[in-house]
Design a protein around this motif. Structure first.
Motif, PDB file in Angstrom:
ATOM      1  N   MET A 193       0.856  -1.200   0.000  1.00  0.00           N
ATOM      2  CA  MET A 193       0.000   0.000   0.000  1.00  0.00           C
ATOM      3  C   MET A 193       0.879   1.232   0.000  1.00  0.00           C
ATOM      4  N   ALA A 194       0.606   2.118  -0.891  1.00  0.00           N
ATOM      5  CA  ALA A 194       1.470   3.284  -1.042  1.00  0.00           C
ATOM      6  C   ALA A 194       1.039   4.404  -0.110  1.00  0.00           C
ATOM      7  N   VAL A 195       1.982   5.298   0.119  1.00  0.00           N
ATOM      8  CA  VAL A 195       1.722   6.457   0.959  1.00  0.00           C
ATOM      9  C   VAL A 195       1.516   7.685   0.087  1.00  0.00           C
ATOM     10  N   CYS A 196       2.189   7.670  -1.095  1.00  0.00           N
ATOM     11  CA  CYS A 196       2.040   8.792  -2.018  1.00  0.00           C
ATOM     12  C   CYS A 196       2.275   8.287  -3.431  1.00  0.00           C
ATOM     13  N   ILE A 197       1.434   8.727  -4.360  1.00  0.00           N
ATOM     14  CA  ILE A 197       1.575   8.316  -5.767  1.00  0.00           C
ATOM     15  C   ILE A 197       1.571   9.572  -6.625  1.00  0.00           C
ATOM     16  N   ALA A 198       2.524   9.638  -7.555  1.00  0.00           N
ATOM     17  CA  ALA A 198       2.586  10.822  -8.413  1.00  0.00           C
ATOM     18  C   ALA A 198       2.790  10.404  -9.858  1.00  0.00           C
ATOM     19  N   VAL A 199       2.169  11.154 -10.770  1.00  0.00           N
ATOM     20  CA  VAL A 199       2.374  10.974 -12.212  1.00  0.00           C
ATOM     21  C   VAL A 199       3.006  12.260 -12.719  1.00  0.00           C
ATOM     22  N   ILE A 200       4.206  12.130 -13.311  1.00  0.00           N
ATOM     23  CA  ILE A 200       4.959  13.316 -13.744  1.00  0.00           C
ATOM     24  C   ILE A 200       5.065  13.309 -15.258  1.00  0.00           C
ATOM     25  N   ALA A 201       4.783  14.450 -15.891  1.00  0.00           N
ATOM     26  CA  ALA A 201       4.840  14.540 -17.354  1.00  0.00           C
ATOM     27  C   ALA A 201       6.286  14.527 -17.824  1.00  0.00           C
ATOM     28  N   LYS A 202       6.472  14.395 -19.149  1.00  0.00           N
ATOM     29  CA  LYS A 202       7.843  14.339 -19.655  1.00  0.00           C
ATOM     30  C   LYS A 202       8.573  15.653 -19.473  1.00  0.00           C
ATOM     31  N   GLU A 203       7.833  16.761 -19.330  1.00  0.00           N
ATOM     32  CA  GLU A 203       8.500  18.041 -19.064  1.00  0.00           C
ATOM     33  C   GLU A 203       8.737  18.254 -17.575  1.00  0.00           C
ATOM     34  N   ASN A 204       8.548  17.187 -16.779  1.00  0.00           N
ATOM     35  CA  ASN A 204       8.831  17.207 -15.341  1.00  0.00           C
ATOM     36  C   ASN A 204       7.920  18.096 -14.518  1.00  0.00           C
ATOM     37  N   TYR A 205       6.655  18.221 -14.913  1.00  0.00           N
ATOM     38  CA  TYR A 205       5.706  18.854 -14.001  1.00  0.00           C
ATOM     39  C   TYR A 205       4.659  17.799 -13.637  1.00  0.00           C
TER      40      TYR A 205
ATOM     41  N   LEU B  95      -1.282   1.221 -12.717  1.00  0.00           N
ATOM     42  CA  LEU B  95      -1.174   2.670 -12.943  1.00  0.00           C
ATOM     43  C   LEU B  95      -1.028   2.961 -14.426  1.00  0.00           C
ATOM     44  N   HIS B  96      -0.160   2.171 -15.101  1.00  0.00           N
ATOM     45  CA  HIS B  96       0.086   2.384 -16.521  1.00  0.00           C
ATOM     46  C   HIS B  96      -1.181   2.133 -17.323  1.00  0.00           C
ATOM     47  N   ASN B  97      -1.905   1.050 -16.982  1.00  0.00           N
ATOM     48  CA  ASN B  97      -3.155   0.767 -17.692  1.00  0.00           C
ATOM     49  C   ASN B  97      -4.152   1.914 -17.535  1.00  0.00           C
ATOM     50  N   SER B  98      -4.277   2.416 -16.283  1.00  0.00           N
ATOM     51  CA  SER B  98      -5.224   3.516 -16.071  1.00  0.00           C
ATOM     52  C   SER B  98      -4.769   4.780 -16.782  1.00  0.00           C
ATOM     53  N   TYR B  99      -3.459   5.012 -16.796  1.00  0.00           N
ATOM     54  CA  TYR B  99      -2.954   6.202 -17.477  1.00  0.00           C
ATOM     55  C   TYR B  99      -3.233   6.124 -18.976  1.00  0.00           C
ATOM     56  N   THR B 100      -3.053   4.913 -19.553  1.00  0.00           N
ATOM     57  CA  THR B 100      -3.349   4.741 -20.984  1.00  0.00           C
ATOM     58  C   THR B 100      -4.823   5.033 -21.260  1.00  0.00           C
ATOM     59  N   ASP B 101      -5.694   4.567 -20.344  1.00  0.00           N
ATOM     60  CA  ASP B 101      -7.116   4.855 -20.539  1.00  0.00           C
ATOM     61  C   ASP B 101      -7.378   6.357 -20.498  1.00  0.00           C
ATOM     62  N   VAL B 102      -6.710   7.058 -19.584  1.00  0.00           N
ATOM     63  CA  VAL B 102      -6.878   8.515 -19.500  1.00  0.00           C
ATOM     64  C   VAL B 102      -6.422   9.173 -20.804  1.00  0.00           C
ATOM     65  N   MET B 103      -5.290   8.717 -21.337  1.00  0.00           N
ATOM     66  CA  MET B 103      -4.738   9.265 -22.579  1.00  0.00           C
ATOM     67  C   MET B 103      -5.737   9.113 -23.731  1.00  0.00           C
ATOM     68  N   CYS B 104      -6.442   7.971 -23.756  1.00  0.00           N
ATOM     69  CA  CYS B 104      -7.348   7.700 -24.870  1.00  0.00           C
ATOM     70  C   CYS B 104      -8.708   8.353 -24.667  1.00  0.00           C
ATOM     71  N   ASN B 105      -8.911   9.009 -23.541  1.00  0.00           N
ATOM     72  CA  ASN B 105     -10.184   9.668 -23.285  1.00  0.00           C
ATOM     73  C   ASN B 105     -10.280  10.913 -24.165  1.00  0.00           C
ATOM     74  N   PRO B 106     -11.299  11.016 -25.036  1.00  0.00           N
ATOM     75  CA  PRO B 106     -11.354  12.169 -25.942  1.00  0.00           C
ATOM     76  C   PRO B 106     -11.526  13.506 -25.232  1.00  0.00           C
ATOM     77  N   PHE B 107     -11.992  13.485 -23.983  1.00  0.00           N
ATOM     78  CA  PHE B 107     -12.177  14.746 -23.272  1.00  0.00           C
ATOM     79  C   PHE B 107     -10.921  15.184 -22.537  1.00  0.00           C
ATOM     80  N   TYR B 108      -9.865  14.378 -22.638  1.00  0.00           N
ATOM     81  CA  TYR B 108      -8.626  14.718 -21.950  1.00  0.00           C
ATOM     82  C   TYR B 108      -7.638  15.284 -22.951  1.00  0.00           C
ATOM     83  N   ASN B 109      -7.040  16.451 -22.646  1.00  0.00           N
ATOM     84  CA  ASN B 109      -5.987  16.992 -23.506  1.00  0.00           C
ATOM     85  C   ASN B 109      -4.643  16.588 -22.938  1.00  0.00           C
TER      86      ASN B 109
END
Lengths: 139, 151
Positions: free
Chosen positions: A1-13, A103-117
């Protein structure tokens, strides 16, 4: 069980950062921020090694006295950082890997969401629920 | 992936509908392809080990992405090793329904804009800014030229 989870973009934000509610949440943000340097080191070390199989899972980035920090980088240079409580020794490598895979599977789903830029912060409820299932339950 | 006749039919109708007004139509179509390329490259690279270099990414495009979308691999990949790549497909899926002669060569750009966007979107998601152009020397083959920007 994690204490903190972060997703960081390729530009490091940060695209998404969530930690368990404690008094000093900022320390988790600092931990994640400093772990980005370690991620860069690991990636450049991997680049120089003549290994055929380059993994997405980066393994333990660094341990602190209370926590251990794990990293994972996708092919689109998006990084996932997970901070785990050190006292929870029952957590094995396989489990960390499977958490990153989810996490990767969920992130891929977010990427493919047409309402997500791509590049925006992640507000998806499905993603939130998945992360909640991986975080420690604090009463 | 969906059956190729479905995708072909949808694509032809989309190209036709969006290109009623010529000036904006091509860039709208390219933009659609861009967003699709981003999502598709994310999904396809999920299970793959990380890419070594630019050439690896182009090979992924020519093999995995092309097979997934167009049911075949790119026939020829050439490069000048300085950031310019040329992908040649001799039986491009989206042009096979048009006649093989010279009659529709001027209409061909409409049917290539989506794919140019697709390639550009996939490359952008994998970390490379690029410009992609296409030309049709002889129907139904086509050549895509990819120029990776050095930043």
């Amino acid at each position: 069980m994690a204490v903190c989870i972060a997703v960081i973009a390729k530009e490091n934000y940060p695209l998404y950062i969530r930690s368990i509610p404690t008094e000093n949440e900022l320390k988790f943000h600092y931990t994640v921020h400093t772990s980005l340097d370690v991620v860069d080191e690991k990636i450049s070390a991997m680049g120089k090694a003549l290994v055929d199989q380059r993994e997405l899972y980066l393994g333990l980035l660094y341990p602190t006295e209370d926590y251990k920090v794990y990293g994972y980088m996708t092919n689109s240079k998006v990084k996932f950082v997970m901070v785990v409580d050190s006292s929870n020794t029952a957590l094995r490598d396989n489990e960390i890997r499977s958490m990153f895979r989810k996490l990767h599977n969920s992130y891929t789903d977010v990427m493919c969401n047409p309402f997500y830029n791509p590049g925006d912060c992640i507000h998806s409820r499905a993603f939130d629920n998945m992360v909640t299932s991986m975080m420690m339950q604090v009463c | 992936m969906a059956d190729s006749p479905l995708f072909q039919a949808l694509h032809m109708e989309m190209a036709h509908a969006l290109c009623e007004e010529q000036e904006k139509g091509l860039s709208v179509l390219e933009g659609v392809g861009f967003r699709v390329g981003q999502g598709l490259s994310e999904r396809l690279t999920k299970e793959m080990p990380s890419f070594k270099d630019e050439l690896d990414v182009l090979k992924f495009l020519c093999k995995d992405l092309w097979v997934t979308v167009f049911k075949k691999q790119v026939d020829n990949l050439r490069t000048n090793h300085q950031g310019t790549y040329m992908l040649q497909d001799n039986q491009f899926l989206l042009l096979t329904q048009l006649s093989n002669g010279k009659q529709y060569v001027e209409e061909a750009p409409k049917f290539l804009a989506f794919t140019c966007g697709l390639v550009r979107g996939a490359l952008s998601n994998l970390g490379f800014d690029s410009t992609v152009t296409a030309e049709v020397p002889v129907m139904p083959s086509c050549k895509f030229q990819v120029v990776i920007q050095k930043s």
